[in-house]
Scaffold this active site. Structure first.
Site, PDB file in Angstrom:
ATOM      1  N   GLY A 105       0.807  -1.221   0.000  1.00  0.00           N
ATOM      2  CA  GLY A 105       0.000   0.000   0.000  1.00  0.00           C
ATOM      3  C   GLY A 105       0.836   1.265   0.000  1.00  0.00           C
ATOM      4  N   HIS A 109       4.365   1.418  -7.968  1.00  0.00           N
ATOM      5  CA  HIS A 109       3.373   0.344  -7.862  1.00  0.00           C
ATOM      6  C   HIS A 109       2.460   0.318  -9.098  1.00  0.00           C
ATOM      7  CE1 HIS A 109       3.960   1.276  -3.416  1.00  0.00           C
ATOM      8  NE2 HIS A 109       4.265  -0.002  -3.474  1.00  0.00           N
ATOM      9  N   LEU A 168       0.419   3.574  -2.138  1.00  0.00           N
ATOM     10  CA  LEU A 168       0.800   3.355  -3.535  1.00  0.00           C
ATOM     11  C   LEU A 168       1.333   4.621  -4.205  1.00  0.00           C
ATOM     12  CD1 LEU A 168      -2.157   1.063  -4.672  1.00  0.00           C
ATOM     13  CD2 LEU A 168       0.075   0.403  -3.735  1.00  0.00           C
ATOM     14  N   GLN A 204      11.878  -4.304  -9.711  1.00  0.00           N
ATOM     15  CA  GLN A 204      13.340  -4.411  -9.609  1.00  0.00           C
ATOM     16  C   GLN A 204      13.876  -3.538  -8.467  1.00  0.00           C
ATOM     17  OE1 GLN A 204      15.555  -6.320 -10.968  1.00  0.00           O
ATOM     18  NE2 GLN A 204      17.428  -5.228 -10.399  1.00  0.00           N
ATOM     19  N   LYS A 205      13.070  -2.568  -8.037  1.00  0.00           N
ATOM     20  CA  LYS A 205      13.444  -1.713  -6.887  1.00  0.00           C
ATOM     21  C   LYS A 205      13.946  -2.568  -5.721  1.00  0.00           C
ATOM     22  CE  LYS A 205      13.450   1.559  -3.785  1.00  0.00           C
ATOM     23  NZ  LYS A 205      12.696   1.165  -2.652  1.00  0.00           N
ATOM     24  N   ASP A 206      13.268  -3.705  -5.486  1.00  0.00           N
ATOM     25  CA  ASP A 206      13.661  -4.616  -4.412  1.00  0.00           C
ATOM     26  C   ASP A 206      14.391  -5.800  -5.037  1.00  0.00           C
ATOM     27  OD1 ASP A 206      12.193  -3.483  -1.860  1.00  0.00           O
ATOM     28  OD2 ASP A 206      10.821  -3.284  -3.542  1.00  0.00           O
ATOM     29  N   ARG A 249       8.454   4.656   1.607  1.00  0.00           N
ATOM     30  CA  ARG A 249       9.204   5.224   2.740  1.00  0.00           C
ATOM     31  C   ARG A 249       9.696   6.641   2.450  1.00  0.00           C
ATOM     32  NH1 ARG A 249      10.713  -0.443   3.777  1.00  0.00           N
ATOM     33  NH2 ARG A 249       9.838  -0.950   5.812  1.00  0.00           N
TER      34      ARG A 249
HETATM   35  P1  AMP Z   1       6.032  -2.456  -1.469  1.00  0.00           P
HETATM   36  O1  AMP Z   1       4.658  -1.891  -1.359  1.00  0.00           O
HETATM   37  O2  AMP Z   1       7.112  -1.499  -1.118  1.00  0.00           O
HETATM   38  O3  AMP Z   1       6.170  -3.802  -0.787  1.00  0.00           O
HETATM   39  O4  AMP Z   1       6.248  -2.764  -3.006  1.00  0.00           O
HETATM   40  C1  AMP Z   1       5.359  -3.563  -3.730  1.00  0.00           C
HETATM   41  C2  AMP Z   1       5.962  -3.861  -5.073  1.00  0.00           C
HETATM   42  O5  AMP Z   1       6.204  -2.630  -5.763  1.00  0.00           O
HETATM   43  C3  AMP Z   1       7.311  -4.567  -4.972  1.00  0.00           C
HETATM   44  O6  AMP Z   1       7.392  -5.557  -5.992  1.00  0.00           O
HETATM   45  C4  AMP Z   1       8.287  -3.454  -5.199  1.00  0.00           C
HETATM   46  O7  AMP Z   1       9.522  -3.880  -5.721  1.00  0.00           O
HETATM   47  C5  AMP Z   1       7.534  -2.602  -6.194  1.00  0.00           C
HETATM   48  N1  AMP Z   1       8.051  -1.227  -6.202  1.00  0.00           N
HETATM   49  C6  AMP Z   1       8.189  -0.395  -5.136  1.00  0.00           C
HETATM   50  N2  AMP Z   1       8.759   0.768  -5.525  1.00  0.00           N
HETATM   51  C7  AMP Z   1       8.985   0.666  -6.857  1.00  0.00           C
HETATM   52  C8  AMP Z   1       9.576   1.523  -7.828  1.00  0.00           C
HETATM   53  N3  AMP Z   1      10.047   2.732  -7.527  1.00  0.00           N
HETATM   54  N4  AMP Z   1       9.640   1.080  -9.108  1.00  0.00           N
HETATM   55  C9  AMP Z   1       9.190  -0.164  -9.437  1.00  0.00           C
HETATM   56  N5  AMP Z   1       8.632  -1.012  -8.565  1.00  0.00           N
HETATM   57  C10 AMP Z   1       8.523  -0.608  -7.298  1.00  0.00           C
END
Ligand code: AMP
Length: 278
Positions: A25, A31, A27, A142-144, A181
């Site tokens: 979330g 996302h 978002l 790919q961020k993670d 974050r």
């Molecule tokens: P999170 O909500 O942070 O757990 O992220 C959910 C998904 O969104 C994960 O697969 C992340 O790698 C992806 N994500 C988060 N930030 C980015 C970004 N800046 N670019 C691409 N994907 C992202």
């Protein structure tokens, strides 16, 4: 959970494909780029929004993690996602649940070394989501990068029958990788956070100039240490799949993590073999 299964049973019977985008979330465009990718690949798009307590360590930001269900739903409406799955913690983890998924050794280095148990929590929640949704495609960012490497193993080692799709990092115009974050950062910290993408650019330049991994790592770390308001956790050049030393003739993943104030940020940059100089 039963409700979600019921909603998906009809399209399944019709032979439609299902794409899953797991999120926590708060978002942002990063996302949404995954949702668009899933839309492109599959007939039905399921977005899960769940702040997974299992992947937060003690003293981390689980309690304070940004939550904005209304804003998330509004953004997802604009993307024509078909189903939003918003489970409660109790629904996902019955209080007497005892079984989880272990990430193994790839979960113990870099992010895993700094955040013990983090990738076990990720593997457990993603396994549950895969079992609940049974997607044909699951899209991750790919961020993670280490999460991607761990989850590729999860799919292979536990025989999930789905395509794990990786979408590129979405950045702000000045280079900062988008992240939920980033909402924590003050205006000054937002500026200081540019040290992460700056450090990756420094590493990339050194790799294309000399091809020397140690030298690139040294310069990346020095760049972070010189940056005001930034406390480096690590800056390294690794193999994108194993997070061990890169293959001499293969691609290199530059990875970085640092505290900016009390916010832990990560970023990475993939360098193809042809762009390694020396
Ligand atoms: P999170 O909500 O942070 O757990 O992220 C959910 C998904 O969104 C994960 O697969 C992340 O790698 C992806 N994500 C988060 N930030 C980015 C970004 N800046 N670019 C691409 N994907 C992202």
């Amino acid at each position: 959970m039963e409700e979600l299964r019921a909603v998906l049973s009809q399209p399944r019977r019709e032979g439609l494909t299902v794409g899953l985008v797991p999120t926590m979330g708060a978002l942002h465009e990063g996302h949404l780029s995954l949702v668009r990718r899933a839309r492109h690949l599959s007939d039905v798009v399921v977005v899960s929004v769940f702040v997974n307590p299992l992947q937060f360590g003690e003293g981390e930001d689980f309690e304070h993690y940004p939550r904005d269900t209304e804003g998330d739903l509004e953004l997802l409406e604009g993307e024509r996602s078909d189903v939003v799955f918003l489970p409660s913690v109790d629904a996902m983890y019955p209080p007497d649940a005892t079984i989880g998924v272990a990430a193994g050794s790839l979960g113990d280095v870099y992010e895993g070394a700094d955040r013990p148990g983090h990738f076990d929590g990720v593997c457990t929640v993603v396994t549950k989501l895969f079992n609940i949704v049974e997607p044909d495609f699951a899209v991750f960012g790919q961020k993670d990068a280490q999460q991607v490497a761990v989850l590729k193993r999860l799919v292979r080692d536990l025989d999930f029958s789905l395509d794990l799709v990786v979408a590129p990092i979405v950045r702000e115009t000045d280079g900062l990788a988008m992240s939920s974050r980033n909402f924590y950062l003050s205006a000054e910290q937002r500026h200081q956070a540019l040290a992460l993408s700056g450090c990756l650019a420094r590493g990339r330049d050194e790799l294309s100039r000399s091809g020397d991994l140690q030298s690139a790592e040294k310069l990346m770390l020095a760049y972070l240490e010189d940056a005001e308001g930034v406390d480096p956790a690590y800056a390294a050049a690794v193999d994108p799949n194993t997070f061990d030393a890169p293959d001499p003739a293969g691609p290199v993943l530059l990875v970085v993590a640092a505290m900016v104030g009390s916010t832990r940020l990560i970023d990475n940059l993939l360098i193809e073999a042809v762009d390694r100089g020396g």
